[in-house]
Design an enzyme around this catalytic site. Sequence first.
Site, PDB file in Angstrom:
ATOM      1  N   LYS A 161       0.852  -1.204   0.000  1.00 30.00           N
ATOM      2  CA  LYS A 161       0.000   0.000   0.000  1.00 30.00           C
ATOM      3  C   LYS A 161       0.889   1.255   0.000  1.00 30.00           C
ATOM      4  O   LYS A 161       1.992   1.207  -0.545  1.00 30.00           O
ATOM      5  CB  LYS A 161      -1.003  -0.056   1.152  1.00 30.00           C
ATOM      6  CG  LYS A 161      -1.790  -1.375   1.137  1.00 30.00           C
ATOM      7  CD  LYS A 161      -2.989  -1.403   2.039  1.00 30.00           C
ATOM      8  CE  LYS A 161      -3.656  -2.774   1.914  1.00 30.00           C
ATOM      9  NZ  LYS A 161      -4.903  -2.878   2.682  1.00 30.00           N
ATOM     10  N   HIS A 211      -8.328  -3.529  -6.459  1.00 25.59           N
ATOM     11  CA  HIS A 211      -8.275  -3.602  -4.993  1.00 25.59           C
ATOM     12  C   HIS A 211      -9.420  -2.772  -4.417  1.00 25.59           C
ATOM     13  O   HIS A 211      -9.775  -1.722  -4.954  1.00 25.59           O
ATOM     14  CB  HIS A 211      -6.926  -3.095  -4.480  1.00 25.59           C
ATOM     15  CG  HIS A 211      -6.729  -3.363  -3.026  1.00 25.59           C
ATOM     16  ND1 HIS A 211      -7.314  -2.593  -2.046  1.00 25.59           N
ATOM     17  CD2 HIS A 211      -6.066  -4.358  -2.391  1.00 25.59           C
ATOM     18  CE1 HIS A 211      -6.990  -3.091  -0.869  1.00 25.59           C
ATOM     19  NE2 HIS A 211      -6.237  -4.167  -1.051  1.00 25.59           N
ATOM     20  N   GLU A 227     -10.873 -10.617  -1.224  1.00 21.12           N
ATOM     21  CA  GLU A 227     -10.576  -9.805  -0.046  1.00 21.12           C
ATOM     22  C   GLU A 227     -11.861  -9.176   0.470  1.00 21.12           C
ATOM     23  O   GLU A 227     -12.291  -8.127  -0.028  1.00 21.12           O
ATOM     24  CB  GLU A 227      -9.589  -8.689  -0.407  1.00 21.12           C
ATOM     25  CG  GLU A 227      -8.245  -9.182  -0.880  1.00 21.12           C
ATOM     26  CD  GLU A 227      -7.164  -8.131  -0.669  1.00 21.12           C
ATOM     27  OE1 GLU A 227      -6.192  -8.445   0.026  1.00 21.12           O
ATOM     28  OE2 GLU A 227      -7.304  -7.007  -1.158  1.00 21.12           O
ATOM     29  N   SER A 237      -6.387  -9.230   6.818  1.00 20.92           N
ATOM     30  CA  SER A 237      -5.856  -9.533   8.151  1.00 20.92           C
ATOM     31  C   SER A 237      -5.207 -10.913   8.246  1.00 20.92           C
ATOM     32  O   SER A 237      -5.327 -11.588   9.266  1.00 20.92           O
ATOM     33  CB  SER A 237      -6.951  -9.364   9.215  1.00 20.92           C
ATOM     34  OG  SER A 237      -7.421  -8.018   9.234  1.00 20.92           O
TER      35      SER A 237
HETATM   36  P1  13P Z   1      -4.397  -6.404   5.615  1.00 23.18           P
HETATM   37  O1  13P Z   1      -3.601  -7.674   5.503  1.00 23.18           O
HETATM   38  O2  13P Z   1      -3.626  -5.288   6.237  1.00 23.18           O
HETATM   39  O3  13P Z   1      -5.731  -6.622   6.224  1.00 23.18           O
HETATM   40  O4  13P Z   1      -4.658  -5.909   4.097  1.00 23.18           O
HETATM   41  C1  13P Z   1      -5.191  -6.791   3.178  1.00 23.18           C
HETATM   42  C2  13P Z   1      -5.111  -6.174   1.833  1.00 23.18           C
HETATM   43  O5  13P Z   1      -5.839  -5.257   1.529  1.00 23.18           O
HETATM   44  C3  13P Z   1      -4.106  -6.700   0.899  1.00 23.18           C
HETATM   45  O6  13P Z   1      -4.335  -6.222  -0.387  1.00 23.18           O
END
Ligand code: 13P
Length: 254
Positions: free
Chosen positions: A14, A99, A170, A215
């Site tokens: 990110k 995403h 996700e 997570s």
């Molecule tokens: P987290 O693992 O921080 O929850 O993020 C997941 C994500 O959005 C991966 O693209």
Amino acid sequence: MTESRKRIVAGNWKMHGDMDFSSELAGAVAAGASDYEHIGVALCPPFPYLAAAAEAVEGTHIHVGAQDVAAQSGTGAYTGEVSGQMLRDVGCWYALVGHSERRSLFGDTNAVVAAKYQAAREAGLVPILCLGETLDERDGGQMESVLAAQLDAVMGDDADVLSDAVIAYEPVWAIGTGRTATPEQAQAAHAFIRGRIATKSDTIARHLPMLYGGSVKPANAAELFAQPDVDGGLIGGASLNAEDFLAICAAAAG
Ligand code: 13P
């Protein structure tokens, strides 16, 4: 997962880090990932650090991926956009497409996601298509219809567009919240997505790697990856720490 599908663990950094952090993290993952050469490992840093990350993992089996890609191909008057060809040029193998943060914060509709997906493929990138429902949608009984609409926008009537691609499920409510989907919830969503693809092409459905994201941590990775339709993970927060990310790779390597 079945033996015919490769396991993949991808880190989505990110908007985190700086140049030193990116080189060091990529280097640390590269140093530790040689134990997991039979699984795919990918790192997706912010655009400015892609080339440095690609350099840090050169000569290893680790691939670098972008977090997004322009819907437009080649070059052109598209201020602020980065084309798939440019991403290839700096060493990318993968590109995340759709995403949930792009969808919810930056207006990536299903149609935009489909255009980005196509542009990524045309540039020779492997798209990692992200799908997922919000908590309201899940609570309202709309999980399947939301996932179907997101998938169908890309797949249309031709599942061939999903050959050599990766899907990441996700659930939005599990991203960055510490509230992981249970292995059963992840499996149910993955099975739904795979089943929908199978209505168009059983072969492609069977071979498509499907990652769970939301997570994922070293403590819960193994039970998620033990599900028959979960072939690895797309990791946010835990991918910013080499030790945690490598522990998740170890869980995928089995
Ligand atoms: P987290 O693992 O921080 O929850 O993020 C997941 C994500 O959005 C991966 O693209």
